[in-house]
Design a protein around this motif. Structure first.
Motif, PDB file in Angstrom:
ATOM      1  N   ARG A  31      -6.687   6.404   2.918  1.00 57.06           N
ATOM      2  CA  ARG A  31      -7.714   5.864   3.816  1.00 57.06           C
ATOM      3  C   ARG A  31      -7.493   4.388   4.129  1.00 57.06           C
ATOM      4  O   ARG A  31      -7.899   3.902   5.166  1.00 57.06           O
ATOM      5  N   GLU A  32      -6.845   3.669   3.211  1.00 51.94           N
ATOM      6  CA  GLU A  32      -6.630   2.230   3.402  1.00 51.94           C
ATOM      7  C   GLU A  32      -5.352   1.911   4.189  1.00 51.94           C
ATOM      8  O   GLU A  32      -5.259   0.866   4.817  1.00 51.94           O
ATOM      9  N   LEU A  33      -4.364   2.795   4.131  1.00 53.57           N
ATOM     10  CA  LEU A  33      -3.089   2.526   4.795  1.00 53.57           C
ATOM     11  C   LEU A  33      -3.211   2.231   6.292  1.00 53.57           C
ATOM     12  O   LEU A  33      -2.540   1.326   6.787  1.00 53.57           O
ATOM     13  N   PRO A  34      -4.031   2.946   7.055  1.00 52.55           N
ATOM     14  CA  PRO A  34      -4.119   2.649   8.487  1.00 52.55           C
ATOM     15  C   PRO A  34      -4.556   1.208   8.771  1.00 52.55           C
ATOM     16  O   PRO A  34      -4.170   0.631   9.789  1.00 52.55           O
ATOM     17  N   ALA A  35      -5.310   0.604   7.862  1.00 50.79           N
ATOM     18  CA  ALA A  35      -5.732  -0.784   8.043  1.00 50.79           C
ATOM     19  C   ALA A  35      -4.539  -1.735   8.021  1.00 50.79           C
ATOM     20  O   ALA A  35      -4.594  -2.824   8.580  1.00 50.79           O
ATOM     21  N   THR A  36      -3.442  -1.307   7.394  1.00 48.33           N
ATOM     22  CA  THR A  36      -2.240  -2.140   7.345  1.00 48.33           C
ATOM     23  C   THR A  36      -1.299  -1.822   8.498  1.00 48.33           C
ATOM     24  O   THR A  36      -0.232  -2.409   8.599  1.00 48.33           O
ATOM     25  N   GLY A  37      -1.687  -0.852   9.336  1.00 45.28           N
ATOM     26  CA  GLY A  37      -0.857  -0.485  10.472  1.00 45.28           C
ATOM     27  C   GLY A  37       0.123   0.629  10.184  1.00 45.28           C
ATOM     28  O   GLY A  37       0.949   0.968  11.012  1.00 45.28           O
ATOM     29  N   GLU A  38       0.041   1.226   8.992  1.00 47.68           N
ATOM     30  CA  GLU A  38       0.956   2.303   8.626  1.00 47.68           C
ATOM     31  C   GLU A  38       0.277   3.651   8.757  1.00 47.68           C
ATOM     32  O   GLU A  38      -0.934   3.762   8.665  1.00 47.68           O
ATOM     33  N   ASN A  39       1.085   4.671   8.960  1.00 55.17           N
ATOM     34  CA  ASN A  39       0.605   6.036   8.943  1.00 55.17           C
ATOM     35  C   ASN A  39       0.990   6.667   7.620  1.00 55.17           C
ATOM     36  O   ASN A  39       2.015   6.325   7.041  1.00 55.17           O
ATOM     37  N   VAL A  40       0.175   7.601   7.172  1.00 57.04           N
ATOM     38  CA  VAL A  40       0.463   8.279   5.919  1.00 57.04           C
ATOM     39  C   VAL A  40       1.432   9.413   6.167  1.00 57.04           C
ATOM     40  O   VAL A  40       1.255  10.203   7.076  1.00 57.04           O
ATOM     41  N   MET A  46       0.819  -1.187   0.000  1.00 57.00           N
ATOM     42  CA  MET A  46       0.000   0.000   0.000  1.00 57.00           C
ATOM     43  C   MET A  46       0.865   1.254   0.000  1.00 57.00           C
ATOM     44  O   MET A  46       0.512   2.231  -0.612  1.00 57.00           O
ATOM     45  N   ARG A  47       1.969   1.200   0.699  1.00 60.70           N
ATOM     46  CA  ARG A  47       2.870   2.365   0.741  1.00 60.70           C
ATOM     47  C   ARG A  47       3.381   2.673  -0.653  1.00 60.70           C
ATOM     48  O   ARG A  47       3.402   3.827  -1.087  1.00 60.70           O
ATOM     49  N   THR A  48       3.795   1.647  -1.393  1.00 57.41           N
ATOM     50  CA  THR A  48       4.298   1.842  -2.750  1.00 57.41           C
ATOM     51  C   THR A  48       3.212   2.415  -3.645  1.00 57.41           C
ATOM     52  O   THR A  48       3.470   3.327  -4.433  1.00 57.41           O
ATOM     53  N   ALA A  49       2.004   1.902  -3.506  1.00 55.46           N
ATOM     54  CA  ALA A  49       0.889   2.414  -4.300  1.00 55.46           C
ATOM     55  C   ALA A  49       0.661   3.891  -4.010  1.00 55.46           C
ATOM     56  O   ALA A  49       0.493   4.692  -4.928  1.00 55.46           O
ATOM     57  N   TYR A  50       0.669   4.244  -2.738  1.00 53.26           N
ATOM     58  CA  TYR A  50       0.479   5.650  -2.358  1.00 53.26           C
ATOM     59  C   TYR A  50       1.563   6.528  -2.985  1.00 53.26           C
ATOM     60  O   TYR A  50       1.264   7.563  -3.590  1.00 53.26           O
ATOM     61  N   ASP A  51       2.816   6.108  -2.875  1.00 50.69           N
ATOM     62  CA  ASP A  51       3.916   6.888  -3.427  1.00 50.69           C
ATOM     63  C   ASP A  51       3.808   7.019  -4.943  1.00 50.69           C
ATOM     64  O   ASP A  51       4.029   8.092  -5.505  1.00 50.69           O
ATOM     65  N   LEU A  52       3.450   5.939  -5.611  1.00 47.29           N
ATOM     66  CA  LEU A  52       3.309   5.984  -7.069  1.00 47.29           C
ATOM     67  C   LEU A  52       2.146   6.875  -7.502  1.00 47.29           C
ATOM     68  O   LEU A  52       2.282   7.685  -8.416  1.00 47.29           O
ATOM     69  N   PHE A  53       0.994   6.714  -6.854  1.00 47.50           N
ATOM     70  CA  PHE A  53      -0.155   7.542  -7.199  1.00 47.50           C
ATOM     71  C   PHE A  53       0.154   9.022  -6.987  1.00 47.50           C
ATOM     72  O   PHE A  53      -0.200   9.865  -7.792  1.00 47.50           O
ATOM     73  N   THR A  54       0.840   9.337  -5.903  1.00 46.44           N
ATOM     74  CA  THR A  54       1.186  10.724  -5.611  1.00 46.44           C
ATOM     75  C   THR A  54       2.140  11.270  -6.662  1.00 46.44           C
ATOM     76  O   THR A  54       1.945  12.369  -7.175  1.00 46.44           O
ATOM     77  N   SER A  55       3.161  10.510  -7.009  1.00 50.08           N
ATOM     78  CA  SER A  55       4.141  10.994  -7.985  1.00 50.08           C
ATOM     79  C   SER A  55       3.553  11.128  -9.384  1.00 50.08           C
ATOM     80  O   SER A  55       4.001  11.948 -10.168  1.00 50.08           O
ATOM     81  N   MET A  56       2.521  10.344  -9.698  1.00 51.05           N
ATOM     82  CA  MET A  56       1.884  10.424 -11.010  1.00 51.05           C
ATOM     83  C   MET A  56       0.780  11.467 -11.062  1.00 51.05           C
ATOM     84  O   MET A  56       0.178  11.684 -12.107  1.00 51.05           O
ATOM     85  N   GLY A  57       0.493  12.087  -9.929  1.00 47.95           N
ATOM     86  CA  GLY A  57      -0.553  13.103  -9.914  1.00 47.95           C
ATOM     87  C   GLY A  57      -1.955  12.532  -9.869  1.00 47.95           C
ATOM     88  O   GLY A  57      -2.916  13.216 -10.187  1.00 47.95           O
TER      89      GLY A  57
END
Length: 78
Positions: free
Chosen positions: A22-31, A1-12
């Protein structure tokens, strides 16, 4: 999920990045939000938008040319 977030952000792809946020906290990570004082190098998309601004294009013209939303252009300029 972290990689997806980073990729989506970099691609605009802000809508997908927000959904991932919204999904990252379910994996135990913070944004990790980007801030104005971020030390990361600019992405290729950010550099392209800055170059278009330097050429004199307005935000609406950039949005039309790159098929981006107004919020995405503003995000990259921050």
């Amino acid at each position: 999920m972290r990689t997806a977030y980073d990729l989506f952000t970099s691609m605009g792809m802000s809508a997908f990045a927000e959904r991932t946020t919204r999904e990252l906290p379910a994996t135990g990570e913070n944004v990790r939000r980007r801030t104005a004082d971020a030390t990361d190098d600019p992405t290729a998309r950010e550099l392209l938008i800055v170059r278009l601004v330097r050429e004199g294009l307005t935000n609406p013209e950039i949005e039309t040319r790159l098929l981006l939303s107004p919020r995405t252009v503003e995000w990259h300029l921050r």
